[in-house]
Enzyme design. Structure first.
Site, PDB file in Angstrom:
ATOM      1  CD  GLU A 107       9.708  -2.255   1.911  1.00  0.00           C
ATOM      2  OE1 GLU A 107       8.507  -2.440   2.154  1.00  0.00           O
ATOM      3  OE2 GLU A 107      10.610  -3.021   2.279  1.00  0.00           O
ATOM      4  CE  LYS A 111      -0.518  -0.600   4.960  1.00  0.00           C
ATOM      5  NZ  LYS A 111      -1.382  -1.053   6.037  1.00  0.00           N
ATOM      6  CD  GLU A 156      12.680  -1.368   5.394  1.00  0.00           C
ATOM      7  OE1 GLU A 156      12.103  -2.468   5.457  1.00  0.00           O
ATOM      8  OE2 GLU A 156      12.079  -0.297   5.273  1.00  0.00           O
ATOM      9  CG  ASP A 193       5.325 -12.673  20.967  1.00  0.00           C
ATOM     10  OD1 ASP A 193       5.831 -11.628  20.526  1.00  0.00           O
ATOM     11  OD2 ASP A 193       4.281 -12.691  21.645  1.00  0.00           O
TER      12      ASP A 193
END
Ligand code: CA
Length: 653
Positions: free
Chosen positions: A190, A145, A287, A296
């Site tokens: 990006e 997006k 990146e 996690d």
């Protein structure tokens, strides 16, 4: 004459004063050393190579209560800690207005210009330059997006171009006034074929040009970067050609490179090197990151972690993280025009409470998660639905308590290296397929991944008693995970108990076509037995096929079986692959040359195995039974590819 000298002296003094005021000297650095981190030196690393870390979320993290520490365990400004360990540049993203109409932040660090100013000031105080990453959006911009900022949504391209120029100009002025030492500015993030709501290059290039123009005015010494993702897509040459065609003023063609998804390092080097050679541009990896653990730490699931199917080359350990980044740096250093590598979000860790509820409160209040619920007003379909905490805390360069990981020292140790005696760092998984009637012989050694990234067999002990093994025999076909220990590290062996398999080399684990014959009917550029556990159904090996173009690929892979007892048999084999286009794939059985059964299979995508099962093969002693798989793909996209594995011929209906 005298007057001239005085003026010169005064100017020099003034310059000196200014220099002190705006660009503080780098603090004196203590030498960095490590007793545990193995670092193979990158001897080709240029002196001015950029070793960057994106630290965009630091302010939101600190507001959420995060404390960053130095290697002595003391609280210390995180930018100083980064600088002390060889980081030269800090990268920061800038969103136009990441707040809803009531002023609630969208999250992801709530990275507006104000945040960039504070980060830029602190980075400069620690002696580091700043890479400013304009998204030209109110929230995350990436290949998925490129949403236009709300305030610009009704603008035509001319007006939007002026808005990009003015926003870039004003933001950079603020940064300059605050003393940020901006070394590079990205005009877009990006931007794979879209930017700021524009989707055609004719418009995109206006926006890039406008951004670049503002950079040249405010920071004439800074480099202008364009930034794309997916070096494996084959699209970079086209992007560079378009930039050249439109005469976009830029210095650096930058790429994201996440080893899980972005192809090989050889490919990265090839595509960036070609752009450097063709257009005389600098190139870099803007990146990259790698997981130091599968765990996690903030009650918000991570993009890479436990149960994730992508373990590419390096274990999820602190050493594996360092080795991955080191290899990316070496690749860029050896690429023509290569000037640097920037680690993505090295400081984004858990906000540190003991529950999801409390963490959630902080994510909402300070924007320290990847998105808050307030982002729904701008991005209802993604952030608005899936908002939450950090999905990359296991890829940071600090642990959940804010202690720097040993891997952070990589940047300081790259040139000299730190070649300690290699020790086991992780253990590769083992696979075993056992006929129910056979004895289960667990491997006596497993492959250790050594700290220098080499592999070495080491002895293993398994947590499986004789009684366990007996039970596995008696329970019929099933899959078991047996835990063990090797060199002080956890080991895992997956045992696949199968019915007696009459095939020779059913899973290609001999590493060749023993037992099989291949009839290549044309079109295959690659057709061989391949060693890649992540692409195998069983074990490490499988049959691989690929056609570079969109031409038809066609072959048969089969095996003759004789000397069976009379009776009924069944044959199964599995396939997965992609870009097959129109295709015909089926398993088959022939008795003395006559087809007696077929079972169709489909090629539907990576990891999606389809099994063809041919049942009711009535065999009479003396016959020759041939079982195999036929493949014909028309191909589309990048050309048909696939994997065949797990062949079985068993007695029964
Ligand atoms: Ca997480």
């Amino acid at each position: 004459m005298k007057k001239m000298i005085w003026i010169a002296l005064l100017s020099a003094l003034l310059l000196l004063l200014c220099a002190c005021g705006t660009a503080p000297k780098a603090p004196i650095r203590k030498p960095v050393s490590s007793d545990t981190l193995y670092v193979k030196p990158v001897s080709t690393l240029p002196e001015d190579f950029i070793l960057g870390v994106d630290a965009s979320s630091v302010i939101a993290e600190e507001q959420s209560g995060v404390k960053y520490r130095n290697f002595s365990g003391e609280e210390q400004d995180v930018f100083l800690t980064l600088a002390e360990n060889g980081v030269t540049h800090i990268r920061v993203r800038v969103w136009n207005h990441p707040y809803d109409k009531d002023g609630n932040g969208y999250g992801g660090g709530n990275n507006d210009v104000g945040k960039a100013v504070e980060i830029g000031r602190r980075a400069a105080a620690a002696g580091m330059k700043l890479i400013v990453d304009f998204h030209y959006s109110d929230f995350w911009a990436d290949p998925g997006k490129q949403m236009v900022p709300l305030a610009w949504k009704d603008m035509e391209i001319e007006e939007k171009t002026e808005a990009v120029y003015q926003f870039t100009l004003d933001s950079l002025k603020e940064l300059r006034d605050a003393g940020a030492d901006v070394g590079m500015v990205q005009v877009g993030n990006e931007t794979n074929g879209a930017l700021c709501g524009e989707k055609i290059w004719f418009n995109i290039q206006y926006l890039m040009q406008a951004g670049a123009r503002a950079v040249r005015e405010i920071y004439p010494e800074a480099m202008v970067a364009v930034h794309f993702a997916n070096p494996e897509s084959g699209a970079y040459a086209d992007y560079a050609k378009k930039l050249d065609y439109y005469g976009v003023d830029y210095d650096v063609f930058a790429s994201s490179y996440y080893p899980y998804w972005h192809g090989t390092l050889e490919n990265l080097r090839a595509v960036l090197g070609e752009i450097a050679d063709t257009y005389g541009k600098k190139v870099m990896v803007m990146e990259t990151s790698y997981a130091y653990t599968a765990e996690d730490t903030d009650f918000n699931g991570n993009t890479i972690g436990e149960g994730s199917t992508v373990v590419k080359n390096y274990p999820y350990t602190v050493q594996g993280q360092a080795n991955s980044v080191r290899d990316v740096i070496e690749t860029v250093a050896n690429t023509p025009g290569g000037i640097g590598v920037c680690y993505w979000e090295g400081t984004w860790i858990s906000v540190g409470t003991d529950s999801w509820e409390e963490n959630h409160e902080r994510w909402e209040k300070y924007g320290s998660g990847w998105a808050s619920s307030y982002a729904a007003s701008y991005d209802p379909n993604d952030a608005g639905k899936y908002y939450g905490g950090c999905a990359v805390d296991n890829q940071a360069l600090f642990d959940a308590q804010g202690m720097p990981l040993e891997s952070l020292k990589l940047f300081a140790l790259l040139r000299s290296g730190n070649e300690l005696k290699p020790v086991p760092d992780a253990v590769e998984d083992s696979f075993l397929t056992v006929d129910l009637s056979d004895e289960i012989v667990l491997p006596e050694t497993v492959n250790a991944v050594m700290t220098d990234d080499s592999r070495e067999p080491i002895p293993v002990s398994w947590d499986a008693s004789a009684a366990d093994l007996t039970r596995m025999h008696e329970n019929g076909p099933a899959r078991y995970e047996i835990r063990g220990e090797a060199g002080g590290l956890p080991a895992l062996c997956t045992v696949n108990m199968v019915e007696f398999n009459f095939l020779t080399n059913p899973d290609f684990e001999t590493g060749d076509l023993t037992g099989w014959s291949v009839e290549d009917l044309g079109g295959a550029d690659e057709l061989y037995v391949e060693d890649k556990a992540t692409d195998s159904l069983d074990g490490h090996w499988h049959m691989h096929f690929w056609s570079a173009g969109q031409g038809t690929i066609e072959f048969r892979l089969e095996q003759d079986v004789k000397e069976l007892k009379s009776g009924q048999y069944k044959f199964a084999v599995s396939v997965m692959g992609g870009d097959a286009g129109e295709h015909e794939v089926y398993a088959y059985a022939r008795l003395d040359g006559e087809i007696v059964g077929t079972a169709p299979m489909s090629i539907t995508g990576y990891g999606s195995w389809d099994t063809g099962l041919v049942k009711g093969i009535d065999y009479v002693e003396g016959q020759t039974l041939t079982v195999g798989v036929y493949v014909r793909c028309a191909g589309e996209g990048n050309g048909a590819w696939g994997k065949i594995d797990g062949a079985m011929l068993c007695s029964g209906e």
